[in-house]
Design an enzyme around this catalytic site. Structure first.
Site, PDB file in Angstrom:
ATOM      1  N   LYS A  69      42.714  33.551  42.216  1.00  0.00           N
ATOM      2  CA  LYS A  69      43.419  33.654  43.097  1.00  0.00           C
ATOM      3  C   LYS A  69      43.023  32.668  44.443  1.00  0.00           C
ATOM      4  O   LYS A  69      43.775  31.765  45.085  1.00  0.00           O
ATOM      5  CB  LYS A  69      43.293  34.837  43.987  1.00  0.00           C
ATOM      6  CG  LYS A  69      44.591  35.794  43.516  1.00  0.00           C
ATOM      7  CD  LYS A  69      44.423  37.019  44.486  1.00  0.00           C
ATOM      8  CE  LYS A  69      42.985  37.640  44.443  1.00  0.00           C
ATOM      9  NZ  LYS A  69      42.500  38.398  45.682  1.00  0.00           N
ATOM     10  N   ARG A 124      45.380  44.889  50.836  1.00  0.00           N
ATOM     11  CA  ARG A 124      44.464  45.408  49.690  1.00  0.00           C
ATOM     12  C   ARG A 124      44.880  46.811  49.139  1.00  0.00           C
ATOM     13  O   ARG A 124      44.723  47.652  48.276  1.00  0.00           O
ATOM     14  CB  ARG A 124      43.020  45.704  50.014  1.00  0.00           C
ATOM     15  CG  ARG A 124      42.170  44.502  49.791  1.00  0.00           C
ATOM     16  CD  ARG A 124      40.701  44.538  49.927  1.00  0.00           C
ATOM     17  NE  ARG A 124      40.240  43.223  50.435  1.00  0.00           N
ATOM     18  CZ  ARG A 124      39.597  42.421  49.496  1.00  0.00           C
ATOM     19  NH1 ARG A 124      40.090  42.729  48.158  1.00  0.00           N
ATOM     20  NH2 ARG A 124      39.260  41.457  49.654  1.00  0.00           N
ATOM     21  N   ARG A 143      29.593  33.673  34.140  1.00  0.00           N
ATOM     22  CA  ARG A 143      29.304  32.569  34.876  1.00  0.00           C
ATOM     23  C   ARG A 143      27.781  32.194  35.275  1.00  0.00           C
ATOM     24  O   ARG A 143      26.982  33.152  35.449  1.00  0.00           O
ATOM     25  CB  ARG A 143      29.830  33.003  36.444  1.00  0.00           C
ATOM     26  CG  ARG A 143      30.134  31.985  37.325  1.00  0.00           C
ATOM     27  CD  ARG A 143      31.066  32.136  38.180  1.00  0.00           C
ATOM     28  NE  ARG A 143      31.487  33.516  39.014  1.00  0.00           N
ATOM     29  CZ  ARG A 143      32.319  34.084  39.501  1.00  0.00           C
ATOM     30  NH1 ARG A 143      33.444  33.263  39.720  1.00  0.00           N
ATOM     31  NH2 ARG A 143      32.209  35.326  40.093  1.00  0.00           N
ATOM     32  N   ARG A 171      24.929  35.094  39.555  1.00  0.00           N
ATOM     33  CA  ARG A 171      25.072  35.879  40.902  1.00  0.00           C
ATOM     34  C   ARG A 171      24.848  37.508  40.810  1.00  0.00           C
ATOM     35  O   ARG A 171      25.420  38.123  39.800  1.00  0.00           O
ATOM     36  CB  ARG A 171      26.440  35.583  41.286  1.00  0.00           C
ATOM     37  CG  ARG A 171      26.484  34.296  42.200  1.00  0.00           C
ATOM     38  CD  ARG A 171      27.871  34.029  42.698  1.00  0.00           C
ATOM     39  NE  ARG A 171      28.395  35.315  42.635  1.00  0.00           N
ATOM     40  CZ  ARG A 171      29.701  35.479  43.455  1.00  0.00           C
ATOM     41  NH1 ARG A 171      30.308  34.555  43.741  1.00  0.00           N
ATOM     42  NH2 ARG A 171      30.194  36.683  43.477  1.00  0.00           N
ATOM     43  N   ARG A 192      34.671  46.774  41.234  1.00  0.00           N
ATOM     44  CA  ARG A 192      35.683  46.133  41.709  1.00  0.00           C
ATOM     45  C   ARG A 192      36.969  45.979  41.098  1.00  0.00           C
ATOM     46  O   ARG A 192      38.133  46.127  41.768  1.00  0.00           O
ATOM     47  CB  ARG A 192      35.125  44.435  41.957  1.00  0.00           C
ATOM     48  CG  ARG A 192      33.977  44.469  42.884  1.00  0.00           C
ATOM     49  CD  ARG A 192      33.657  43.031  42.609  1.00  0.00           C
ATOM     50  NE  ARG A 192      34.515  41.984  43.381  1.00  0.00           N
ATOM     51  CZ  ARG A 192      34.597  40.828  43.163  1.00  0.00           C
ATOM     52  NH1 ARG A 192      33.494  40.020  42.489  1.00  0.00           N
ATOM     53  NH2 ARG A 192      35.541  39.835  43.588  1.00  0.00           N
TER      54      ARG A 192
END
Ligand SMILES: [Zn+2]
Length: 218
Positions: free
Chosen positions: A14, A88, A127, A159, A170
């Site tokens: 997004k 949300r 990542r 990260r 999440r």
């Protein structure tokens, strides 16, 4: 003049696509987390309240979020906007509808970036970021020249938020709180599904054609 909401799981892309829409079509982009940080930096009373919640690791209460949004949305009422990171949950979606309706400017469309959970895991767990130049790689899709180094020679790191447990948490929040918005907007006839499992360029093409047709419906 388009008033868009971007919806999708974490890792759906997004942020990247929102920036693309904003740049290509000249529509201001409002990212909820950035708006809150901006308010904190401004040093306003509202900003101080936000900071005290953030520092304690708490969610910023809805009434504060609404006050920030009310002002920001009023500023872009005539230019349109791309909203990312809000709403949300259903309650926030109803607030947004009421606010926009009171201005006579309802949402034009909600773009739902549809991607399955395993793809999200591959994107986020894969990542790696260079600590020297900040370039980001993906072990699966866009691997660095070797397992330990960026092409600039810098070391790579992952990260903290990109680990399995945190990603799942999440995803759970999305499934429980945010996913009801898919039906909510679908029933209002403004949900547009984008296949976000494609590669960056493929998603960009789809987004581009969707936004173009919203701007000049044939
Ligand atoms: Zn580097």
């Amino acid at each position: 003049m388009l008033r868009l909401v971007l919806l999708g799981r974490p890792g759906a892309g997004k942020g990247t696509q929102g920036a693309f829409i904003s740049e290509k079509f000249g529509i201001p982009r409002l990212v909820m987390s950035d708006l809150l940080k901006e308010e904190v930096r401004s040093g306003s009373l509202l900003g101080e309240e936000i900071r005290s919640h953030m520092e304690r690791g708490l969610l910023v209460p809805d009434d504060i979020v609404y006050r920030v949004l009310e002002r920001k949305l009023s500023e872009v009422m005539d230019t349109g906007f791309v909203l990312d990171g809000f709403p949300r949950n259903l309650e926030q979606a109803r607030w947004l509808d009421n606010f926009l309706r009171s201005k006579g400017r309802p949402l034009s469309a909600v773009l739902f970036f549809d991607v399955d959970e395993l793809t999200v895991l591959r994107r986020m767990m894969g990542r790696l970021i260079c600590e020297r130049c900040g370039r980001s790689y993906n072990v699966f899709y866009d691997p660095p020249p070797d397992a330990r180094r960026c092409e600039c020679g810098g070391s790579l790191y992952q990260r903290e938020d990109d680990c399995y447990d945190k990603i799942l948490r999440r995803l759970d929040v999305f499934n429980e709180e945010t996913s009801p918005l898919i039906d909510y907007y679908s029933e209002r006839g403004i949900l547009i599904r984008i296949d976000a499992s494609k590669d960056l360029e493929g998603v960009r093409r789809e987004v581009s054609s969707v936004v173009s047709s919203l701007l000049s419906p044939s």
